[in-house]
Design a protein around this motif. Structure first.
Motif, short mmCIF file in Angstrom:
data_model
loop_
_atom_site.label_atom_id
_atom_site.label_comp_id
_atom_site.label_asym_id
_atom_site.label_seq_id
_atom_site.Cartn_x
_atom_site.Cartn_y
_atom_site.Cartn_z
N VAL A 271 0.84 -1.20 0.00
CA VAL A 271 0.00 0.00 0.00
C VAL A 271 0.87 1.25 0.00
CG1 VAL A 271 -1.72 1.32 1.31
CG2 VAL A 271 -1.87 -1.18 1.20
N CYS A 272 0.48 2.23 -0.79
CA CYS A 272 1.14 3.53 -0.80
C CYS A 272 0.13 4.59 -0.40
CB CYS A 272 1.72 3.86 -2.17
SG CYS A 272 2.40 5.54 -2.28
N VAL A 273 0.46 5.35 0.64
CA VAL A 273 -0.31 6.54 1.01
C VAL A 273 0.49 7.73 0.52
CG1 VAL A 273 -1.37 7.85 2.87
CG2 VAL A 273 -1.08 5.37 3.11
N SER A 274 -0.04 8.46 -0.47
CA SER A 274 0.69 9.59 -1.02
C SER A 274 0.30 10.87 -0.32
CB SER A 274 0.46 9.70 -2.53
OG SER A 274 -0.91 9.87 -2.81
N GLY A 275 1.25 11.75 -0.18
CA GLY A 275 1.02 13.04 0.48
C GLY A 275 2.31 13.82 0.51
N ALA A 276 2.42 14.78 1.43
CA ALA A 276 3.66 15.53 1.56
C ALA A 276 4.83 14.58 1.80
CB ALA A 276 3.54 16.54 2.69
N VAL A 277 4.55 13.52 2.56
CA VAL A 277 5.47 12.39 2.70
C VAL A 277 4.70 11.16 2.29
CG1 VAL A 277 6.83 11.00 4.30
CG2 VAL A 277 6.77 13.49 4.58
N ASP A 278 5.28 10.34 1.44
CA ASP A 278 4.63 9.12 0.97
C ASP A 278 5.03 7.95 1.85
OD1 ASP A 278 3.64 10.51 -1.34
OD2 ASP A 278 5.62 10.27 -2.26
N LEU A 279 4.05 7.17 2.25
CA LEU A 279 4.30 5.94 3.01
C LEU A 279 4.08 4.74 2.11
CD1 LEU A 279 4.53 4.03 5.52
CD2 LEU A 279 2.10 4.51 5.93
N ILE A 280 5.06 3.84 2.09
CA ILE A 280 4.93 2.60 1.34
C ILE A 280 5.11 1.45 2.33
CG2 ILE A 280 5.91 1.14 -0.46
CD1 ILE A 280 6.62 4.82 -0.63
N THR A 281 4.13 0.55 2.39
CA THR A 281 4.21 -0.55 3.35
C THR A 281 3.59 -1.83 2.80
OG1 THR A 281 3.66 -1.25 5.61
CG2 THR A 281 2.03 0.13 4.48
N ASP A 282 4.17 -2.95 3.19
CA ASP A 282 3.56 -4.25 2.90
C ASP A 282 2.99 -4.88 4.17
OD1 ASP A 282 5.81 -5.05 4.29
OD2 ASP A 282 6.69 -6.21 2.66
N GLY A 283 2.87 -4.05 5.22
CA GLY A 283 2.36 -4.52 6.50
C GLY A 283 3.44 -4.88 7.48
N ASN A 284 4.63 -5.15 6.96
CA ASN A 284 5.78 -5.47 7.81
C ASN A 284 6.92 -4.47 7.61
OD1 ASN A 284 4.79 -8.03 8.97
ND2 ASN A 284 4.86 -8.75 6.85
N ARG A 285 7.23 -4.23 6.38
CA ARG A 285 8.30 -3.29 6.01
C ARG A 285 7.67 -1.99 5.55
NH1 ARG A 285 11.52 -4.03 0.50
NH2 ARG A 285 13.03 -2.31 0.61
N SER A 286 8.17 -0.86 6.09
CA SER A 286 7.62 0.44 5.71
C SER A 286 8.75 1.41 5.35
CB SER A 286 6.80 1.05 6.85
OG SER A 286 5.66 0.26 7.13
N LEU A 287 8.55 2.18 4.28
CA LEU A 287 9.49 3.21 3.87
C LEU A 287 8.75 4.52 3.67
CD1 LEU A 287 11.66 1.26 1.24
CD2 LEU A 287 12.31 1.88 3.57
N PHE A 288 9.45 5.62 3.88
CA PHE A 288 8.87 6.94 3.72
C PHE A 288 9.67 7.73 2.70
CE2 PHE A 288 7.73 5.45 7.91
CZ PHE A 288 6.40 5.85 8.05
N VAL A 289 8.98 8.32 1.73
CA VAL A 289 9.61 9.14 0.70
C VAL A 289 9.19 10.58 0.93
CG1 VAL A 289 9.83 9.59 -1.77
CG2 VAL A 289 9.64 7.23 -0.94
N GLY A 290 10.17 11.45 1.17
CA GLY A 290 9.88 12.85 1.48
C GLY A 290 10.09 13.79 0.31
N ASN A 291 10.12 13.26 -0.90
CA ASN A 291 10.33 14.11 -2.07
C ASN A 291 9.00 14.63 -2.62
OD1 ASN A 291 12.78 11.85 -2.47
ND2 ASN A 291 13.35 13.99 -2.76
N GLY A 292 9.06 15.74 -3.33
CA GLY A 292 7.87 16.34 -3.93
C GLY A 292 7.89 17.84 -3.73
N HIS A 293 6.82 18.50 -4.18
CA HIS A 293 6.71 19.95 -4.07
C HIS A 293 5.26 20.32 -3.75
CE1 HIS A 293 6.66 24.22 -5.30
NE2 HIS A 293 7.95 24.20 -4.99
N SER A 294 5.09 21.39 -3.00
CA SER A 294 3.75 21.78 -2.54
C SER A 294 2.80 22.15 -3.68
CB SER A 294 3.86 22.97 -1.57
OG SER A 294 4.49 24.07 -2.19
#
Length: 266
Positions: A165-188
């Motif tokens: 699952v990916c939750v997109s926003g100012a910071v994107d969260l990517i998770t498979d329920g066990n492993r989670s990564l956060f991507v802080g790239n993008g522009h307002s």
């Protein structure tokens, strides 16, 4: 392998293999989605026509189903595309656009999730929370929540549907329920481009087609799109020129630019 290696290798794999991505998507986002796919080196094909879905899934490398504007033949095309992708072993990516905005959209989401099994679900925080049954608050197709608020919903969905699952926003969260990564790239300014979230989902299809680990695929996709937005914003006067700039940067983004801009955390 460091964080730069897997992101760059994923992009290189897309560029070299040129996967064909079937998008059963909405007409608001179709043009931008197709241009973004072409820019990263993939090939788009799009349809709402139920009669040809099975044939198109057969020749595609991944299938993207986007609820977008659930009218006419779109819902039935979504369901069939999902079932065919599962049967043929093609990666299935689901974008629950506007989930929680109406009971009808919720019914479409529920039916798709009970008739097929997505490998990836990507949405904004409100959509992911609505899909998990944790919130009905939404602003049309825009989010009223932040990534942090939706983190538990994302993890729950990933575990429930055995997907990423990916939750997109100012910071994107990517998770498979066990492993989670956060991507802080993008522009307002990026949320002011209609269909850019749908474009992220289309690009996720391209990366999922060539990267077996779906957390890595989604992280690479979101990082590259976010970095492209950051760089394009430096010379953009507003959302219109930013959209063009993002497509251009997806086409010519370099390893050095990714290395300089990447903002990735666990």
């Amino acid at each position: 392998m460091n964080e730069l290696d897997f992101i760059w290798n994923a992009l290189e794999a897309v560029r070299k293999s040129g996967p064909l991505i079937l998008s059963v998507t909405n007409y608001v986002a179709a043009n931008l989605n197709a241009n973004a796919l072409l820019a990263v080196g993939a090939s788009p094909i799009m349809s709402h026509q139920v009669a040809e879905i099975e044939d198109l899934v057969t020749i595609s490398s991944a299938v993207v189903v986007n609820m977008g504007i659930p009218a006419d033949t779109l819902p039935e095309a979504l369901y069939l595309a999902g079932q065919c992708a599962n049967t043929m072993g093609k990666p299935l990516i689901f974008d629950p656009v506007g989930a929680g905005a109406s009971s009808y959209r919720n019914k479409v989401c529920n039916k798709l999730l009970t008739t097929s099994s997505p490998d990836i679900i990507r949405g904004n925080a409100s959509e992911i929370m609505a899909l998990a049954g944790q919130s009905r608050a939404t602003k049309g197709v825009d989010s009223l929540h932040g990534t942090t608020e939706a983190s538990s919903s994302a993890i729950e969905l990933a575990k429930q549907y055995n997907c990423t699952v990916c939750v997109s926003g100012a910071v994107d969260l990517i998770t498979d329920g066990n492993r989670s990564l956060f991507v802080g790239n993008g522009h307002s300014m990026m949320p002011r481009i209609t269909g850019l979230g749908c474009t992220a989902t289309a690009l996720a299809g391209a990366f999922a087609a060539v990267v077996k680990d779906k957390v890595d695929a989604l992280t690479s996709c979101m990082a590259i799109l976010g970095i492209a937005g950051e760089i394009a914003a430096e010379s953009s006067n507003g959302p219109g020129s930013l959209q063009i700039g993002i497509v251009d940067k997806l086409f010519n983004i370099s390893r050095e630019e990714i290395e300089m801009k990447i903002n990735l955390s666990m």
